[in-house]
Design a protein around this motif. Structure first.
Motif, PDB file in Angstrom:
ATOM      1  N   GLY A 125     101.119 -14.651  22.795  1.00  0.00           N
ATOM      2  CA  GLY A 125     101.235 -13.236  23.141  1.00  0.00           C
ATOM      3  C   GLY A 125     102.484 -12.905  23.922  1.00  0.00           C
ATOM      4  N   VAL A 126     103.370 -13.912  24.113  1.00  0.00           N
ATOM      5  CA  VAL A 126     104.606 -13.689  24.856  1.00  0.00           C
ATOM      6  C   VAL A 126     105.528 -12.747  24.087  1.00  0.00           C
ATOM      7  CG1 VAL A 126     106.709 -14.817  25.717  1.00  0.00           C
ATOM      8  CG2 VAL A 126     104.473 -15.884  26.082  1.00  0.00           C
ATOM      9  N   ARG A 127     105.534 -12.868  22.772  1.00  0.00           N
ATOM     10  CA  ARG A 127     106.392 -12.016  21.945  1.00  0.00           C
ATOM     11  C   ARG A 127     105.721 -11.781  20.596  1.00  0.00           C
ATOM     12  NH1 ARG A 127     111.302 -16.325  20.642  1.00  0.00           N
ATOM     13  NH2 ARG A 127     109.968 -18.064  20.019  1.00  0.00           N
ATOM     14  N   ASN A 128     106.051 -10.665  19.991  1.00  0.00           N
ATOM     15  CA  ASN A 128     105.486 -10.319  18.698  1.00  0.00           C
ATOM     16  C   ASN A 128     106.350 -10.884  17.575  1.00  0.00           C
ATOM     17  OD1 ASN A 128     103.394  -8.752  19.856  1.00  0.00           O
ATOM     18  ND2 ASN A 128     104.786  -7.001  20.065  1.00  0.00           N
ATOM     19  N   GLY A 129     105.733 -11.156  16.439  1.00  0.00           N
ATOM     20  CA  GLY A 129     106.468 -11.564  15.268  1.00  0.00           C
ATOM     21  C   GLY A 129     106.768 -13.037  15.155  1.00  0.00           C
ATOM     22  N   SER A 130     106.399 -13.829  16.159  1.00  0.00           N
ATOM     23  CA  SER A 130     106.673 -15.264  16.100  1.00  0.00           C
ATOM     24  C   SER A 130     105.551 -15.985  15.361  1.00  0.00           C
ATOM     25  CB  SER A 130     106.804 -15.846  17.510  1.00  0.00           C
ATOM     26  OG  SER A 130     105.593 -15.671  18.231  1.00  0.00           O
ATOM     27  N   SER A 131     105.910 -17.074  14.682  1.00  0.00           N
ATOM     28  CA  SER A 131     104.882 -17.959  14.155  1.00  0.00           C
ATOM     29  C   SER A 131     104.459 -18.901  15.272  1.00  0.00           C
ATOM     30  CB  SER A 131     105.400 -18.727  12.938  1.00  0.00           C
ATOM     31  OG  SER A 131     106.540 -19.484  13.269  1.00  0.00           O
ATOM     32  N   LYS A 132     103.276 -19.465  15.161  1.00  0.00           N
ATOM     33  CA  LYS A 132     102.682 -20.198  16.279  1.00  0.00           C
ATOM     34  C   LYS A 132     102.244 -21.589  15.840  1.00  0.00           C
ATOM     35  CE  LYS A 132     100.802 -15.813  17.968  1.00  0.00           C
ATOM     36  NZ  LYS A 132     101.371 -15.062  16.820  1.00  0.00           N
ATOM     37  N   ALA A 133     102.438 -22.566  16.726  1.00  0.00           N
ATOM     38  CA  ALA A 133     102.009 -23.929  16.458  1.00  0.00           C
ATOM     39  C   ALA A 133     101.491 -24.577  17.729  1.00  0.00           C
ATOM     40  CB  ALA A 133     103.151 -24.760  15.882  1.00  0.00           C
ATOM     41  N   VAL A 134     100.473 -25.415  17.563  1.00  0.00           N
ATOM     42  CA  VAL A 134      99.943 -26.240  18.652  1.00  0.00           C
ATOM     43  C   VAL A 134     100.001 -27.691  18.192  1.00  0.00           C
ATOM     44  CG1 VAL A 134      97.830 -26.927  19.862  1.00  0.00           C
ATOM     45  CG2 VAL A 134      98.462 -24.507  19.732  1.00  0.00           C
ATOM     46  N   VAL A 135     100.533 -28.558  19.047  1.00  0.00           N
ATOM     47  CA  VAL A 135     100.598 -29.989  18.757  1.00  0.00           C
ATOM     48  C   VAL A 135      99.717 -30.710  19.778  1.00  0.00           C
ATOM     49  CG1 VAL A 135     102.065 -32.028  18.529  1.00  0.00           C
ATOM     50  CG2 VAL A 135     102.945 -29.767  17.887  1.00  0.00           C
ATOM     51  N   VAL A 136      98.618 -31.298  19.302  1.00  0.00           N
ATOM     52  CA  VAL A 136      97.699 -32.036  20.170  1.00  0.00           C
ATOM     53  C   VAL A 136      98.004 -33.522  20.048  1.00  0.00           C
ATOM     54  CG1 VAL A 136      95.283 -32.565  20.704  1.00  0.00           C
ATOM     55  CG2 VAL A 136      95.910 -30.295  19.811  1.00  0.00           C
ATOM     56  N   LEU A 137      98.271 -34.184  21.179  1.00  0.00           N
ATOM     57  CA  LEU A 137      98.504 -35.628  21.168  1.00  0.00           C
ATOM     58  C   LEU A 137      97.418 -36.286  22.007  1.00  0.00           C
ATOM     59  CD1 LEU A 137     101.886 -37.456  21.404  1.00  0.00           C
ATOM     60  CD2 LEU A 137      99.855 -38.381  22.517  1.00  0.00           C
ATOM     61  N   THR A 138      96.638 -37.191  21.376  1.00  0.00           N
ATOM     62  CA  THR A 138      95.503 -37.799  22.053  1.00  0.00           C
ATOM     63  C   THR A 138      95.312 -39.241  21.623  1.00  0.00           C
ATOM     64  OG1 THR A 138      93.121 -37.578  22.482  1.00  0.00           O
ATOM     65  CG2 THR A 138      93.891 -36.963  20.285  1.00  0.00           C
ATOM     66  N   ASP A 139      94.674 -40.028  22.495  1.00  0.00           N
ATOM     67  CA  ASP A 139      94.406 -41.431  22.150  1.00  0.00           C
ATOM     68  C   ASP A 139      92.913 -41.719  22.030  1.00  0.00           C
ATOM     69  OD1 ASP A 139      93.482 -41.527  24.823  1.00  0.00           O
ATOM     70  OD2 ASP A 139      94.132 -43.605  25.030  1.00  0.00           O
ATOM     71  N   GLY A 140      92.084 -40.685  22.080  1.00  0.00           N
ATOM     72  CA  GLY A 140      90.648 -40.955  22.057  1.00  0.00           C
ATOM     73  C   GLY A 140      89.823 -39.793  21.562  1.00  0.00           C
ATOM     74  N   ARG A 141      88.539 -40.051  21.430  1.00  0.00           N
ATOM     75  CA  ARG A 141      87.608 -39.035  20.960  1.00  0.00           C
ATOM     76  C   ARG A 141      87.359 -37.992  22.035  1.00  0.00           C
ATOM     77  NH1 ARG A 141      82.955 -43.311  18.988  1.00  0.00           N
ATOM     78  NH2 ARG A 141      84.280 -44.586  17.617  1.00  0.00           N
ATOM     79  N   SER A 142      87.259 -36.769  21.601  1.00  0.00           N
ATOM     80  CA  SER A 142      86.879 -35.698  22.513  1.00  0.00           C
ATOM     81  C   SER A 142      85.416 -35.877  22.921  1.00  0.00           C
ATOM     82  CB  SER A 142      87.064 -34.345  21.839  1.00  0.00           C
ATOM     83  OG  SER A 142      86.570 -33.301  22.646  1.00  0.00           O
ATOM     84  N   VAL A 143      85.067 -35.379  24.097  1.00  0.00           N
ATOM     85  CA  VAL A 143      83.686 -35.476  24.553  1.00  0.00           C
ATOM     86  C   VAL A 143      82.746 -34.669  23.658  1.00  0.00           C
ATOM     87  CG1 VAL A 143      84.322 -35.913  26.947  1.00  0.00           C
ATOM     88  CG2 VAL A 143      83.973 -33.558  26.189  1.00  0.00           C
ATOM     89  N   SER A 144      83.282 -33.703  22.919  1.00  0.00           N
ATOM     90  CA  SER A 144      82.453 -32.899  22.019  1.00  0.00           C
ATOM     91  C   SER A 144      83.247 -32.551  20.768  1.00  0.00           C
ATOM     92  CB  SER A 144      81.961 -31.615  22.700  1.00  0.00           C
ATOM     93  OG  SER A 144      81.293 -30.782  21.774  1.00  0.00           O
ATOM     94  N   ARG A 145      82.961 -33.236  19.675  1.00  0.00           N
ATOM     95  CA  ARG A 145      83.651 -32.932  18.426  1.00  0.00           C
ATOM     96  C   ARG A 145      83.312 -31.529  17.952  1.00  0.00           C
ATOM     97  NH1 ARG A 145      82.468 -36.958  13.711  1.00  0.00           N
ATOM     98  NH2 ARG A 145      83.718 -38.348  15.021  1.00  0.00           N
ATOM     99  N   THR A 146      82.067 -31.111  18.132  1.00  0.00           N
ATOM    100  CA  THR A 146      81.647 -29.776  17.695  1.00  0.00           C
ATOM    101  C   THR A 146      82.426 -28.683  18.413  1.00  0.00           C
ATOM    102  OG1 THR A 146      79.415 -30.565  17.201  1.00  0.00           O
ATOM    103  CG2 THR A 146      79.696 -28.194  17.509  1.00  0.00           C
ATOM    104  N   GLU A 147      82.531 -28.809  19.744  1.00  0.00           N
ATOM    105  CA  GLU A 147      83.276 -27.821  20.525  1.00  0.00           C
ATOM    106  C   GLU A 147      84.763 -27.865  20.206  1.00  0.00           C
ATOM    107  OE1 GLU A 147      82.185 -25.404  22.576  1.00  0.00           O
ATOM    108  OE2 GLU A 147      80.182 -25.952  21.886  1.00  0.00           O
TER     109      GLU A 147
END
Length: 271
Positions: A125-147
């Motif tokens: 929401g910082v600026r309009n018109g931009s494409s958006k990406a999230v890069v998640v880097l992890t070494d293990g299972r999340s405590v809740s796969r469903t969440e």
């Protein structure tokens, strides 16, 4: 999930014409948020490899107010935003702030869904018109796969491209944890390496996905990955601005996303 097209909606072709023939700038710019696992299963030395990975990727992106902007969030049992998309508009300042994260001591659990929720509610929401990406880097299972899946789907509902970078054997045997994070197809949005020291090998590939116009060279001194390591792996399971920053922390033990604390941190440029 289809990738977002540049400069669509009203006056598409007029904007393209202006960008290419008059302004000389790209029509599409990207907002990228790195969500970094800093849980107790990661040693301080390995977390430094994570920081170097993010620095190396960022170094090949064109950072600027009308180009790419980056943000870094770490998570374990709580979530901490170290700087937002609006904080840095130069590559040198962004990389300096990223390198300062080497002082973090990893601890706590792997609450990946809280990090994804935070990004959904606060990162964009910082600026309009931009494409958006999230890069998640992890070494293990999340405590809740469903969440985790629900939180990632919320981001996708905002047309965010979500990438998952998995490290070590825990995830090589449980790629479903990466699959619920990443967009489809898995072969494009999931990257896997056997160990943190090999993250440098996948920098060029990640850069090209985040910015198709960028061409990244191999990282100097990067150890070669064993032949058994696949940088984009899907297992058999898949078939069944300033130098001051605001740090925001979210506690996993609370209900919802209540903000626990906010303080100021000064980053120093790495020469």
């Amino acid at each position: 999930m289809k990738r977002r097209k540049p400069c669509h909606f009203t006056y598409t072709w007029i904007l393209i014409f202006i960008c290419l023939l008059i302004c000389g700038v790209k029509c599409e710019y990207k907002d990228i948020v790195f969500l970094l696992d800093s849980s107790g299963s990661i040693s301080p030395g390995n977390f430094e490899e994570v920081v170097d990975f993010v620095s190396n990727v960022t170094s090949w992106l064109t950072i600027g107010p009308n180009e790419t902007l980056v943000s870094v969030v770490t998570y374990a049992s709580n979530v901490t935003e170290h700087f937002s998309l609006a904080t840095y508009t130069s590559s040198s300042d962004a990389i300096s702030a990223i390198q300062s994260l080497k002082s973090i001591t990893p601890e706590g659990g792997t609450y990946t869904h809280l990090a994804l929720n935070y990004s959904y509610e606060h990162s964009f929401g910082v600026r309009n018109g931009s494409s958006k990406a999230v890069v998640v880097l992890t070494d293990g299972r999340s405590v809740s796969r469903t969440e985790t899946e629900k939180a990632a789907d919320d981001l996708r509902s905002m047309e965010v491209e979500v990438y998952a970078v998995g490290v070590r054997s825990d995830l090589s045997l449980t790629d479903l944890d990466l699959q619920v994070i990443a967009n489809d197809p898995d072969s494009y949005y999931i990257t896997y390496v056997d160990d943190f020291v090999y993250l440098c090998n996948v920098v060029p590939g990640i850069v090209s996905k985040l910015d198709a116009s960028a061409v990244a060279n191999s990282v100097q001194g990067c150890p070669e990955m064993p032949t058994t390591t696949s940088s984009s792996k899907v297992t058999e399971e898949a078939t069944t601005t300033t130098d001051s920053t605001t740090t925001t922390t979210i506690d996993a033990s609370t209900t919802g996303m209540a903000i626990l604390s906010s303080n100021r941190r000064i980053s120093h440029r790495v020469q």
